[in-house]
Design an enzyme around this catalytic site. Structure first.
Site, PDB file in Angstrom:
ATOM      1  N   GLU A   1      51.206  31.793  30.598  1.00  0.00           N
ATOM      2  CA  GLU A   1      51.923  33.053  30.465  1.00  0.00           C
ATOM      3  C   GLU A   1      52.511  33.478  31.813  1.00  0.00           C
ATOM      4  O   GLU A   1      51.901  33.268  32.861  1.00  0.00           O
ATOM      5  CB  GLU A   1      50.983  34.138  29.932  1.00  0.00           C
ATOM      6  CG  GLU A   1      50.554  33.842  28.504  1.00  0.00           C
ATOM      7  CD  GLU A   1      49.784  34.971  27.838  1.00  0.00           C
ATOM      8  OE1 GLU A   1      50.090  35.255  26.673  1.00  0.00           O
ATOM      9  OE2 GLU A   1      48.895  35.560  28.464  1.00  0.00           O
TER      10      GLU A   1
ATOM     11  N   CYS B   1      55.348  37.647  37.755  1.00  0.00           N
ATOM     12  CA  CYS B   1      53.955  37.269  38.008  1.00  0.00           C
ATOM     13  C   CYS B   1      53.753  35.871  37.429  1.00  0.00           C
ATOM     14  O   CYS B   1      53.832  35.683  36.209  1.00  0.00           O
ATOM     15  CB  CYS B   1      53.057  38.298  37.321  1.00  0.00           C
ATOM     16  SG  CYS B   1      51.319  37.943  37.485  1.00  0.00           S
TER      17      CYS B   1
ATOM     18  N   CYS C   1      41.207  29.102  34.372  1.00  0.00           N
ATOM     19  CA  CYS C   1      40.729  29.310  35.741  1.00  0.00           C
ATOM     20  C   CYS C   1      39.257  28.931  35.808  1.00  0.00           C
ATOM     21  O   CYS C   1      38.501  29.177  34.870  1.00  0.00           O
ATOM     22  CB  CYS C   1      40.911  30.777  36.149  1.00  0.00           C
ATOM     23  SG  CYS C   1      40.481  31.074  37.882  1.00  0.00           S
TER      24      CYS C   1
ATOM     25  N   CYS D   1      35.305  34.876  37.202  1.00  0.00           N
ATOM     26  CA  CYS D   1      35.081  36.306  37.436  1.00  0.00           C
ATOM     27  C   CYS D   1      34.745  36.969  36.100  1.00  0.00           C
ATOM     28  O   CYS D   1      35.413  36.734  35.092  1.00  0.00           O
ATOM     29  CB  CYS D   1      36.310  36.954  38.065  1.00  0.00           C
ATOM     30  SG  CYS D   1      36.768  36.168  39.602  1.00  0.00           S
TER      31      CYS D   1
ATOM     32  N   CYS E   1      37.459  39.111  33.888  1.00  0.00           N
ATOM     33  CA  CYS E   1      38.805  38.552  33.702  1.00  0.00           C
ATOM     34  C   CYS E   1      38.871  37.661  32.468  1.00  0.00           C
ATOM     35  O   CYS E   1      38.056  36.750  32.313  1.00  0.00           O
ATOM     36  CB  CYS E   1      39.172  37.763  34.959  1.00  0.00           C
ATOM     37  SG  CYS E   1      40.728  36.881  34.830  1.00  0.00           S
TER      38      CYS E   1
ATOM     39  N   CYS F   1      46.854  42.839  34.491  1.00  0.00           N
ATOM     40  CA  CYS F   1      45.963  42.001  35.292  1.00  0.00           C
ATOM     41  C   CYS F   1      44.708  41.648  34.510  1.00  0.00           C
ATOM     42  O   CYS F   1      44.082  42.507  33.907  1.00  0.00           O
ATOM     43  CB  CYS F   1      45.493  42.745  36.538  1.00  0.00           C
ATOM     44  SG  CYS F   1      46.774  42.965  37.731  1.00  0.00           S
TER      45      CYS F   1
HETATM   46  N1  SAH Z   1      43.098  34.286  40.800  1.00  0.00           N
HETATM   47  C1  SAH Z   1      43.749  35.162  41.683  1.00  0.00           C
HETATM   48  C2  SAH Z   1      45.055  35.704  41.130  1.00  0.00           C
HETATM   49  C3  SAH Z   1      45.084  36.070  39.684  1.00  0.00           C
HETATM   50  S1  SAH Z   1      44.112  37.455  39.217  1.00  0.00           S
HETATM   51  C4  SAH Z   1      42.842  36.286  42.105  1.00  0.00           C
HETATM   52  O1  SAH Z   1      41.784  36.461  41.506  1.00  0.00           O
HETATM   53  O2  SAH Z   1      43.183  36.969  43.069  1.00  0.00           O
HETATM   54  C5  SAH Z   1      45.101  38.799  39.827  1.00  0.00           C
HETATM   55  C6  SAH Z   1      44.324  40.104  40.034  1.00  0.00           C
HETATM   56  O3  SAH Z   1      43.882  40.660  38.788  1.00  0.00           O
HETATM   57  C7  SAH Z   1      43.068  39.954  40.896  1.00  0.00           C
HETATM   58  O4  SAH Z   1      43.052  40.880  41.945  1.00  0.00           O
HETATM   59  C8  SAH Z   1      41.940  40.265  39.928  1.00  0.00           C
HETATM   60  O5  SAH Z   1      40.836  40.823  40.608  1.00  0.00           O
HETATM   61  C9  SAH Z   1      42.606  41.229  38.972  1.00  0.00           C
HETATM   62  N2  SAH Z   1      41.962  41.324  37.664  1.00  0.00           N
HETATM   63  C10 SAH Z   1      41.361  40.340  36.971  1.00  0.00           C
HETATM   64  N3  SAH Z   1      40.871  40.818  35.805  1.00  0.00           N
HETATM   65  C11 SAH Z   1      41.183  42.141  35.771  1.00  0.00           C
HETATM   66  C12 SAH Z   1      40.965  43.178  34.824  1.00  0.00           C
HETATM   67  N4  SAH Z   1      40.328  42.941  33.672  1.00  0.00           N
HETATM   68  N5  SAH Z   1      41.435  44.413  35.112  1.00  0.00           N
HETATM   69  C13 SAH Z   1      42.092  44.671  36.268  1.00  0.00           C
HETATM   70  N6  SAH Z   1      42.341  43.722  37.199  1.00  0.00           N
HETATM   71  C14 SAH Z   1      41.877  42.478  36.956  1.00  0.00           C
HETATM   72 FE1  SF4 Z   2      40.428  33.359  38.128  1.00  0.00          FE
HETATM   73 FE2  SF4 Z   2      40.627  35.714  36.914  1.00  0.00          FE
HETATM   74 FE3  SF4 Z   2      38.914  35.411  38.945  1.00  0.00          FE
HETATM   75 FE4  SF4 Z   2      41.554  35.418  39.435  1.00  0.00          FE
HETATM   76  S1  SF4 Z   2      40.340  37.116  38.624  1.00  0.00           S
HETATM   77  S2  SF4 Z   2      40.013  33.972  40.216  1.00  0.00           S
HETATM   78  S3  SF4 Z   2      42.318  34.411  37.553  1.00  0.00           S
HETATM   79  S4  SF4 Z   2      38.811  34.349  36.964  1.00  0.00           S
END
Ligand code: SAH
Ligand code: SF4
Length: 381
Positions: free
Chosen positions: A92, A105, A112, A116, A119, A336
């Site tokens: 996406e 974006c 991934c 986290c 996410c 995000c």
């Molecule tokens: N993997 C990279 C880039 C993609 S995630 C990273 O983690 O930085 C992009 C951003 O979205 C990151 O700052 C992450 O902390 C945030 N993010 C992930 N899940 C989220 C959620 N459920 N709500 C708000 N921000 C989120």
């Molecule tokens: Fe991966 Fe989501 Fe963590 Fe970014 S926030 S590193 S996309 S698991």
């Protein structure tokens, strides 16, 4: 599709390939013009390249494109694009319009591996990293071909699916193509790469000296909480991560953006704001506060608007630039942490990037493993 994807190659790789064919190196610039400026999708379109050469090259080279599967538009104007890759996997890409900006974006991986807890992309693990061409094609999709200087976008953020530094090679090579004059020609100042904090890779990324902006997902102020929500913190705790950030090469007025996902009662207290101010001491930084976009099956909650405001105020009062990022495109799951792959094809990629595309720096990153929860590592690694 047989052979090498021209959009995976750097200018010097194309030149080497042409010289091996007994052709002058300048033809590489000609090819790049066709591939990036005119967005040719076949060698046959390259009318100033001799027919016989085109036929010969066609046996080994091709130009990839993405197939649009679905496009959705949010009430706030954000658009989400679901693309199919050659091997059937899906990614996406999101286009976020604001007053004076239009930000794309882009994704760097299918899924991934970092895991986290807040996410959605994390939930199915990693399928594979994207090739440079697959990253570049997400940008080209929004770029009008031909001579018009108009662009449908102003900025690019590497904040879609995946961890860009877990695909260091694909990310660095895509960035070179996107910023080079012979490539897409976008200023590195308009590009931001976001990482969860793979420290060894971050150091290697800094050595590439790409001049793009860096964003780091900090998301907590104690190791206990950060490890709970981001298992990568076990390998690279907060002090190690921030030491790498302090050493990261920045241009004169450049600052690192720290992203901070606010989770109710877990990292949104005044004590956290105080610790955050201390952690940022001596760093050229700004903070983006991201109130959690809630995800089914994830136990965390979004704080109240009032809590978010208080957290921001504390940072501002203590001299830190802090912004609250509005969750754009939540109604179409484009915000995000809400991106995911609808189709996951776990078969091995049929098209591998050629060895010629791999600059030596990528073998020198120490073979770091980022791995809690990794499922598969395939593709151009
Ligand atoms: N993997 C990279 C880039 C993609 S995630 C990273 O983690 O930085 C992009 C951003 O979205 C990151 O700052 C992450 O902390 C945030 N993010 C992930 N899940 C989220 C959620 N459920 N709500 C708000 N921000 C989120
Ligand atoms: Fe991966 Fe989501 Fe963590 Fe970014 S926030 S590193 S996309 S698991």
């Amino acid at each position: 599709m047989p052979g090498t994807d021209l959009r995976d190659l750097q200018l010097q790789d194309m030149a080497a390939l042409l010289v091996a064919e007994g052709e002058p190196a300048f033809r590489a610039t000609q090819l790049c013009q066709w591939v990036y400026k005119h967005q040719a999708t076949s060698l046959q379109q390259m009318s100033d390249v001799p027919e016989a050469l085109r036929r010969r090259l066609q046996e080994r080279l091709y130009i990839s494109t993405l197939t649009l599967v679905r496009q959705q538009q949010s009430a706030d104007g954000t658009e989400k694009f679901l693309f199919r890759l050659q091997d059937g996997n899906q990614i996406e890409t999101v286009l976020i319009p604001a007053d004076d900006k239009r930000t794309i974006c882009v994704s760097t991986q299918v899924g991934c591996a970092i895991g986290c807890r807040f996410c959605l992309t994390a939930q199915g693990g990693l399928v594979r990293s994207l090739r440079p061409a697959e990253i570049v094609n997400q940008v080209l999709y929004f770029q009008a071909p031909a001579k018009t200087p108009t662009r449908a976008f102003t900025n690019i953020v590497f904040m879609g699916m995946g961890e860009p530094l877990d695909n260091l090679q694909g990310t660095v090579q895509a960035l070179r193509i996107l910023t080079a004059d012979w490539g897409v020609g976008i200023s590195p100042r308009r590009i931001t790469v976001s990482t969860s904090g793979l420290v060894r890779r971050l150091e290697a990324f800094g050595r590439e000296n790409l001049k793009v902006n860096l964003a780091v997902s900090l998301n907590a102020t104690t190791d206990a909480v950060r490890t709970q929500i981001m298992p990568i913190n076990k390998a690279y705790p907060i002090t190690t991560l921030l030491a790498a950030c302090r050493a990261f090469p920045l241009a004169l007025r450049q600052r690192i953006t720290f992203e901070y996902v606010l989770l109710r009662d877990l990292n949104d207290t005044l004590a956290d704001a105080k610790r955050l101010v201390k952690l940022m001491h001596g760093l050229r930084c700004k903070i983006n506060l991201l109130p959690l976009n809630e995800i089914p099956g994830v136990p965390y909650r979004r704080p109240s608007d009032e809590t978010v405001q208080q957290f921001q105020q504390y940072l501002l009062q203590h001299g830190i630039s802090a912004f609250v990022r509005q969750s754009r495109g939540r109604d179409i799951s484009a915000a995000c942490g809400q991106l995911q792959c609808e189709e996951r094809v776990t078969k091995r990629l049929t098209e591998q990037p050629s060895q010629a595309t791999m600059p030596p720096a990528h073998t020198a990153d120490g073979g770091e493993t980022s791995r809690p929860g990794a499922t598969r590592r395939e593709g151009g690694q």
